[in-house]
Motif scaffolding. Structure first.
Motif, short mmCIF file in Angstrom:
data_model
loop_
_atom_site.label_atom_id
_atom_site.label_comp_id
_atom_site.label_asym_id
_atom_site.label_seq_id
_atom_site.Cartn_x
_atom_site.Cartn_y
_atom_site.Cartn_z
N THR A 59 0.85 -1.20 0.00
CA THR A 59 0.00 0.00 0.00
C THR A 59 0.88 1.25 0.00
N GLN A 60 1.93 1.22 0.79
CA GLN A 60 2.87 2.34 0.82
C GLN A 60 3.50 2.56 -0.56
N LEU A 61 3.86 1.47 -1.22
CA LEU A 61 4.45 1.58 -2.56
C LEU A 61 3.45 2.15 -3.55
N LYS A 62 2.19 1.73 -3.45
CA LYS A 62 1.17 2.21 -4.38
C LYS A 62 0.89 3.70 -4.17
N VAL A 63 0.89 4.13 -2.91
CA VAL A 63 0.71 5.55 -2.63
C VAL A 63 1.86 6.37 -3.22
N ARG A 64 3.07 5.87 -3.07
CA ARG A 64 4.23 6.57 -3.63
C ARG A 64 4.14 6.61 -5.16
N LEU A 65 3.67 5.52 -5.75
CA LEU A 65 3.52 5.48 -7.21
C LEU A 65 2.53 6.52 -7.68
N GLU A 66 1.38 6.60 -7.02
CA GLU A 66 0.32 7.50 -7.47
C GLU A 66 0.68 8.97 -7.27
N THR A 67 1.58 9.26 -6.33
CA THR A 67 1.93 10.66 -6.08
C THR A 67 3.08 11.14 -6.96
N GLN A 68 3.71 10.23 -7.70
CA GLN A 68 4.79 10.63 -8.59
C GLN A 68 4.21 11.06 -9.94
N ASN A 69 4.69 12.17 -10.46
CA ASN A 69 4.23 12.66 -11.75
C ASN A 69 5.43 13.03 -12.62
N PHE A 70 6.27 12.02 -12.89
CA PHE A 70 7.43 12.26 -13.74
C PHE A 70 6.96 12.56 -15.17
N VAL A 71 7.73 13.33 -15.87
CA VAL A 71 7.39 13.71 -17.24
C VAL A 71 8.12 12.78 -18.21
N GLU A 129 2.60 5.11 -18.85
CA GLU A 129 2.30 3.71 -19.12
C GLU A 129 2.95 2.80 -18.08
N TYR A 130 4.14 3.13 -17.65
CA TYR A 130 4.80 2.35 -16.59
C TYR A 130 3.97 2.43 -15.31
N LYS A 131 3.51 3.63 -15.01
CA LYS A 131 2.71 3.85 -13.81
C LYS A 131 1.41 3.04 -13.86
N LEU A 132 0.76 3.00 -15.01
CA LEU A 132 -0.48 2.24 -15.17
C LEU A 132 -0.22 0.76 -14.98
N GLU A 133 0.81 0.24 -15.62
CA GLU A 133 1.12 -1.19 -15.50
C GLU A 133 1.45 -1.57 -14.06
N THR A 134 2.29 -0.77 -13.40
CA THR A 134 2.68 -1.07 -12.03
C THR A 134 1.49 -0.97 -11.08
N SER A 135 0.62 -0.01 -11.30
CA SER A 135 -0.56 0.15 -10.47
C SER A 135 -1.49 -1.06 -10.58
N LEU A 136 -1.65 -1.59 -11.78
CA LEU A 136 -2.49 -2.77 -11.99
C LEU A 136 -1.93 -3.97 -11.23
N LEU A 137 -0.62 -4.17 -11.28
CA LEU A 137 0.00 -5.30 -10.59
C LEU A 137 -0.10 -5.16 -9.08
N LEU A 138 0.12 -3.95 -8.58
CA LEU A 138 0.00 -3.73 -7.14
C LEU A 138 -1.44 -3.93 -6.66
N SER A 139 -2.40 -3.45 -7.44
CA SER A 139 -3.80 -3.62 -7.06
C SER A 139 -4.18 -5.09 -7.00
N GLU A 140 -3.67 -5.88 -7.94
CA GLU A 140 -3.98 -7.32 -7.94
C GLU A 140 -3.36 -8.00 -6.72
N ALA A 141 -2.12 -7.66 -6.41
CA ALA A 141 -1.46 -8.24 -5.24
C ALA A 141 -2.19 -7.85 -3.96
N LEU A 142 -2.59 -6.60 -3.85
CA LEU A 142 -3.31 -6.12 -2.67
C LEU A 142 -4.67 -6.81 -2.53
#
Length: 224
Positions: A59-71, A129-142
């Motif tokens: 959950t901590q990793l997913k929160v960090r992922l969602e708050t990052q907005n790299f260009v 796209e990296y953020k979307l893919e990683t978010s999907l995997l984290l959501s499934e694990a959670l």
């Protein structure tokens, strides 16, 4: 008379002895069952505690992922910082999840597979796209860990490769629609340059909005 009395005493003693033995057996059996049930409950509680640790870390990793907005592809520094954080949290979660005993291998195996699928970010695909893919995997694990902690049944497994491909395609089409709308609005205000027209034509083709040029029917005499 004494013989009869002795027999009566013998029968009563034997019955009492059998009763005592049976009572002892049932007492031992009850104690064993109670101990076994207690051990099983303790093992389940420990397994849930480990799953909760993994859940909290992911959950901590997913929160960090969602708050990052790299260009775009980011920079070397941003990619390195993200990869360090990702590696630390995934290693922490992994160590907790691996402690789940063999009887919970469906949950353990599925979550560990999700974690193995979370890649380092090397710049491509670009961050969205990296953020979307990683978010999907984290959501499934959670989802698997959360249901296990709640005591619910193991959810149905999904082919995450197909899920990710479908969601990324949907994302790309949404982005293409948005960009095409912007180009059309710009074209209404002033004529697009050659690069803009070429880009709009490409987006229309990608979205299936442009019609393929008609080909002359055979024998029509129309020059090619």
């Amino acid at each position: 008379m004494n013989e009869i009395w002795d027999k009566v005493i013998s029968v009563e003693f034997g019955a009492a002895l059998l009763g005592a033995l049976a009572g002892g057996v049932f007492t031992i059996l009850g104690s064993w069952l109670q101990s076994r049930s207690s051990n099983k409950a303790a093992a389940l509680a420990q397994a849930k505690a480990n799953a909760q640790r993994g859940f909290d870390t992911l959950t901590q990793l997913k929160v960090r992922l969602e708050t990052q907005n790299f260009v775009g592809i980011g920079t070397g520094e941003t990619r390195a910082a993200w990869n360090r954080e990702r590696e630390t949290l995934i290693t922490t979660a992994n160590s907790a999840i691996m402690l789940l005993p063999e009887e919970y291998k469906e949950t353990r195996g599925q979550v560990l597979m999700m974690l193995r699928m979370i890649k380092r970010w090397e710049g491509l695909p670009a961050w969205p796209e990296y953020k979307l893919e990683t978010s999907l995997l984290l959501s499934e694990a959670l989802k698997f860990l959360g249901l296990f902690v709640r005591g619910s049944n193991v959810p149905e497994k999904r082919d995450m490769t197909e899920v990710i491909a479908r969601e990324i395609e949907h994302y790309r089409r949404q982005e293409a629609h948005r960009e095409l709308e912007d180009l059309n609005c710009e074209g209404e205000e002033r004529e697009l340059d050659a690069e803009g027209r070429e880009r709009a034509a490409y987006l229309e083709q990608f979205l299936g909005l442009s019609q393929a040029p008609e080909t002359p029917e055979a024998g029509s005499g129309t020059p090619l």
